[in-house]
Scaffold this active site. Structure first.
Site, PDB file in Angstrom:
ATOM      1  N   ASP A   1       3.619 -17.080   2.295  1.00 46.54           N
ATOM      2  CA  ASP A   1       3.735 -16.931   0.899  1.00 46.54           C
ATOM      3  C   ASP A   1       3.574 -18.385   0.080  1.00 46.54           C
ATOM      4  OD1 ASP A   1       5.750 -16.959  -1.566  1.00 46.54           O
ATOM      5  OD2 ASP A   1       5.908 -15.069  -0.948  1.00 46.54           O
TER       6      ASP A   1
ATOM      7  N   HIS B   1       8.989 -10.261  -1.834  1.00 45.70           N
ATOM      8  CA  HIS B   1       8.020 -11.158  -0.986  1.00 45.70           C
ATOM      9  C   HIS B   1       7.953 -10.635   0.345  1.00 45.70           C
ATOM     10  CE1 HIS B   1       7.474 -14.213  -3.934  1.00 45.70           C
ATOM     11  NE2 HIS B   1       8.433 -13.427  -4.530  1.00 45.70           N
TER      12      HIS B   1
END
Length: 469
Positions: free
Chosen positions: A128, A22
């Site tokens: 995210d 991520h």
């Protein structure tokens, strides 16, 4: 397109989830935005910002100066060690770390949101989805416009949506028939991770969604996702991938990695690259079988052998099991293969002219990097979205072969199966066709970045957020 001075543009705050895949994709995207003159702020714990910068590939070190990093200090992380004997392959040892980091980021990021938004007429927040609390914090500030950045492909989001809403697929080709499709979560991650995801990944108000994917790969899925009115609800969707560079530039001074020096000496398209990502610990019994399979295949290879990340990667240590197990193996395959311990420059390896195939856990970043470089894949899914990524690669795009089927995930794969998969791609007639398709797909993806659909989607996003100024 003409871009105004950086100081006159709307600022962007990027908040990644503190896990390598991520961090990596959102830092790449931040650098992509900053390369267009946009003022980008990147906020995470000081530990994870350091990790993201340290492992960055494909950009010059100078490019990092175009981003404002907010290194948020947090207390020392609790101890975290991967468990190779776990009943599930997901790195559950990191879940307490993630909870700890998110807890300590809440107040500083809230303060940062208020500070940045007060100094500009508008602020763009890109986060995210596992950091949904950031969107909650931003909801009370009218000048903030929010976008979530998906680190998984569109087809996985669709599969999760359809499972959670009991919908049925409207297009037969989506099913990847005849292979069975695993459940997006319940078959692929342990219960404590599902609980974590439900706690931190929830629907929040946003203006749009960004995907690290390309229409050359997922146009059918992006189109289908756009039709899900109850999910999209007016949100803009932008397929801006690949966000990692296509032209790799060494971002560190000093000598190149030894594996690249070794690759330079190999014939074109002759090497299998083997790596299972930053969240995987392979059991000793399986390492033994992979070693035998590589040796018996008689194909050149680079094999990255490492445990899953700990909470703080600066405390990585070479596992003792690797030292003893591979010592004799390395002697036997000297000249034919190379074992790399620790971190390897994956983008550089995949971009190298001697690399022909990639045996991978099928994390989405790895899939995107391989497809972008036109490299065929040998798929070995381990957890999360990886089983579906493997089906996309092997059954839908047909640019790879399955090494270990998901249904046999609890078994130790024998060396014969490893050998068979490698030969299928590297030697057999079928492999020539797979590698041809992979090369063709790579050309389509690169064309999308070099003025095609991905470039247009990125500019559409930049134009869209510019309207909020």
């Amino acid at each position: 397109m003409e871009f105004p001075n950086r100081d006159s543009k709307i600022p962007i705050l990027v908040v990644p989830f503190p896990a390598q895949g991520h961090l990596n994709s959102l830092l790449h995207f931040s650098l992509l935005l900053s390369s267009h003159g946009l003022p980008v702020h990147f906020a995470s714990s000081s530990i994870h910002n350091h990790q993201a910068r340290h492992r960055l590939q494909g950009w010059t070190s100078a490019s990092l100066h175009n981003i404002t990093f907010h290194d948020i200090p947090i207390p020392s992380l609790p101890p975290s060690t991967p468990n190779p004997n776990s009943t599930h392959s997901f790195p559950s040892h990191l879940v307490p770390i993630w909870e700890f980091v998110i807890h300590h980021l809440r107040s500083p990021i809230s303060s940062l949101l208020h500070s940045l938004s007060s100094s500009s007429s508008s602020l763009i927040l890109i986060h995210d989805p596992l950091m949904s609390f950031v969107s909650d914090e931003a909801a009370s500030i009218p000048s903030i416009h929010t976008f979530n950045f998906q680190c998984v492909p569109a087809n996985f989001v669709l599969s999760y949506l359809y499972e959670s809403t009991s919908k049925t697929w409207s297009d037969n080709h989506i099913l990847f028939s005849p292979s069975p499709s695993p459940s997006p979560l319940h078959d692929t991650v342990p219960e404590e991770v599902i609980t974590f995801c439900k706690k931190h990944y929830y629907e929040t108000p946003c203006d749009g969604m960004l995907f690290n994917t390309s229409l050359a790969i997922e146009e059918a899925f992006i189109d289908l996702l756009a039709k899900q009115d109850d999910f999209v609800a007016g949100k803009k969707i932008f397929a801006v991938g690949p966000v990692s560079p296509l032209t790799v530039t060494d971002n560190k001074s000093g000598p190149r990695h030894s594996c690249l020096e070794w690759l330079d000496k190999q014939p074109p398209k002759s090497v299998v690259y083997v790596a299972f990502g930053s969240s995987t610990t392979i059991p000793v019994e399986q390492i033994e079988q992979i070693a035998l399979g590589l040796e018996k295949s008689k194909q050149r290879f680079i094999w990255v052998v490492r445990d899953a990340d700990r909470g703080d990667v600066s405390q990585e240590a070479e596992p003792e099991k690797v030292k003893s197990l591979l010592l004799d193996f390395e002697k036997r395959v000297e000249g034919m293969g190379m074992v790399v311990r620790g971190w390897a420059p994956q983008l550089d390896v995949l971009a190298h002219g001697s690399t022909a195939a990639f045996m991978s856990h099928c994390g989405w970043n790895s899939c995107m990097e391989a497809m972008s470089m036109g490299v065929a894949m040998l798929t070995w899914p381990i957890h999360s979205e990886q089983p579906r990524n493997a089906l996309l690669i092997t059954k839908y795009l047909k640019v790879g072969v399955m090494v270990r089927e998901w249904e046999k995930r609890d078994e130790v794969l024998t060396w014969e199966k490893v050998d068979e998969a490698i030969r299928k791609v590297m030697v057999d007639e079928e492999g020539l066709e797979i590698r041809r398709r992979a090369k063709e797909l790579g050309e389509k993806i690169r064309a999308g970045i070099e003025g095609g659909s991905s470039y247009e989607q990125l500019l559409a996003f930049i134009n869209y957020i510019s309207e909020f100024k």
